[in-house]
Design a protein around this motif. Structure first.
Motif, mmCIF file in Angstrom:
data_model
loop_
_atom_site.group_PDB
_atom_site.id
_atom_site.type_symbol
_atom_site.label_atom_id
_atom_site.label_comp_id
_atom_site.label_asym_id
_atom_site.label_seq_id
_atom_site.Cartn_x
_atom_site.Cartn_y
_atom_site.Cartn_z
ATOM 1 N N ASP A 77 0.735 -1.102 0.114
ATOM 2 C CA ASP A 77 -0.005 0.139 0.330
ATOM 3 C C ASP A 77 0.754 1.290 0.068
ATOM 4 O OD1 ASP A 77 0.777 -0.105 2.456
ATOM 5 O OD2 ASP A 77 -1.183 -0.213 3.673
ATOM 6 N N ARG A 78 2.074 1.193 0.508
ATOM 7 C CA ARG A 78 3.073 2.268 0.295
ATOM 8 C C ARG A 78 4.269 1.872 0.325
ATOM 9 N NH1 ARG A 78 1.802 1.723 5.595
ATOM 10 N NH2 ARG A 78 3.368 1.955 7.137
ATOM 11 N N HIS A 79 5.183 2.789 -0.176
ATOM 12 C CA HIS A 79 6.752 2.417 -0.505
ATOM 13 C C HIS A 79 7.646 3.060 0.653
ATOM 14 C CE1 HIS A 79 4.493 1.077 -4.311
ATOM 15 N NE2 HIS A 79 5.179 0.025 -3.932
ATOM 16 N N ASP A 80 7.659 2.729 1.646
ATOM 17 C CA ASP A 80 8.935 3.283 2.445
ATOM 18 C C ASP A 80 9.603 2.294 3.047
ATOM 19 O OD1 ASP A 80 7.341 2.582 5.083
ATOM 20 O OD2 ASP A 80 5.940 4.276 4.707
ATOM 21 N N ASP A 81 10.515 2.573 3.802
ATOM 22 C CA ASP A 81 11.656 1.601 4.475
ATOM 23 C C ASP A 81 11.027 0.614 5.345
ATOM 24 O OD1 ASP A 81 13.618 2.461 2.613
ATOM 25 O OD2 ASP A 81 14.676 3.652 4.016
ATOM 26 N N ASP A 82 10.046 1.383 6.139
ATOM 27 C CA ASP A 82 9.604 0.754 7.241
ATOM 28 C C ASP A 82 8.787 -0.521 7.021
ATOM 29 O OD1 ASP A 82 9.108 0.512 10.134
ATOM 30 O OD2 ASP A 82 6.865 1.121 9.705
ATOM 31 N N ILE A 83 7.754 -0.199 5.808
ATOM 32 C CA ILE A 83 6.860 -1.132 5.297
ATOM 33 C C ILE A 83 7.501 -2.230 4.717
ATOM 34 C CG2 ILE A 83 5.980 -0.115 3.195
ATOM 35 C CD1 ILE A 83 3.674 -1.882 5.958
ATOM 36 N N PHE A 84 8.532 -2.006 3.963
ATOM 37 C CA PHE A 84 9.144 -2.868 3.162
ATOM 38 C C PHE A 84 9.953 -3.923 4.215
ATOM 39 C CE2 PHE A 84 9.373 -0.366 -0.822
ATOM 40 C CZ PHE A 84 8.634 -1.233 -1.605
ATOM 41 N N GLU A 85 10.440 -3.431 5.327
ATOM 42 C CA GLU A 85 11.240 -4.251 6.422
ATOM 43 C C GLU A 85 10.080 -5.006 6.913
ATOM 44 O OE1 GLU A 85 14.352 -5.729 8.367
ATOM 45 O OE2 GLU A 85 14.454 -4.362 6.941
#
Length: 152
Positions: A74-82
């Motif tokens: 739903d979004r592309h930031d480091d936190d969600i990828f991690e």
């Protein structure tokens, strides 16, 4: 590390059968045992051989079906990828998972027991992972080639 044809023979033989004894491996590649053992150790230390493992049968273990799943977050930031990557890695049904470029963020290979097993995986596991926006699934009909490494 530069490798020569003997190293390639060693790698090909171990790729086919990682349980070869050093004596048998030496016979196959045309070396005596000590030089063969030294070459294998050098290949391991250079990272050419990452490890040894047993290949388990999905079917015999009760997971005869493979599903390929494309996932968008739903979004592309480091936190969600991690968070998504860590949660995905903990799922035992997941055989392989890749972070991608293109229309989908991840490509996931999953072992399941039929459509009922897949539905359970989706509802109880995949859909509960953080950040999942969309997924698209394809059941594998037949595996045409399976390899755990490239041919040296």
């Amino acid at each position: 590390m530069e490798i020569d044809e003997i190293d390639r023979k060693i790698l090909r033989a171990l790729r086919r059968d990682g349980r070869l004894s050093n004596t048998r491996l030496a016979e196959l590649v045309g070396l005596s045992t000590t030089p063969c053992w030294n070459r294998v150790r050098a290949l391991e230390e250079a990272g050419m051989i990452e490890g040894y493992t047993a290949l388990l049968s999905q079917k015999a273990l009760g997971y005869p079906d493979t599903v390929i799943i494309e996932v968008t977050l739903d979004r592309h930031d480091d936190d969600i990828f991690e968070k998504f990557g860590q949660a995905l890695a903990e799922l035992p049904e997941v055989i392989e998972a890749y972070l991608l470029t293109g229309d989908y963020d991840y490509l996931i290979k999953v072992a399941v027991a039929g459509t009922a097993g897949y539905e359970e995986f989706l509802r109880r596991k995949l859909y509960k992972l953080p950040g999942l926006k969309h997924s698209r699934s394809t059941f594998v009909l037949r595996c045409l080639k399976h390899s755990v490494s490239v041919e040296p």
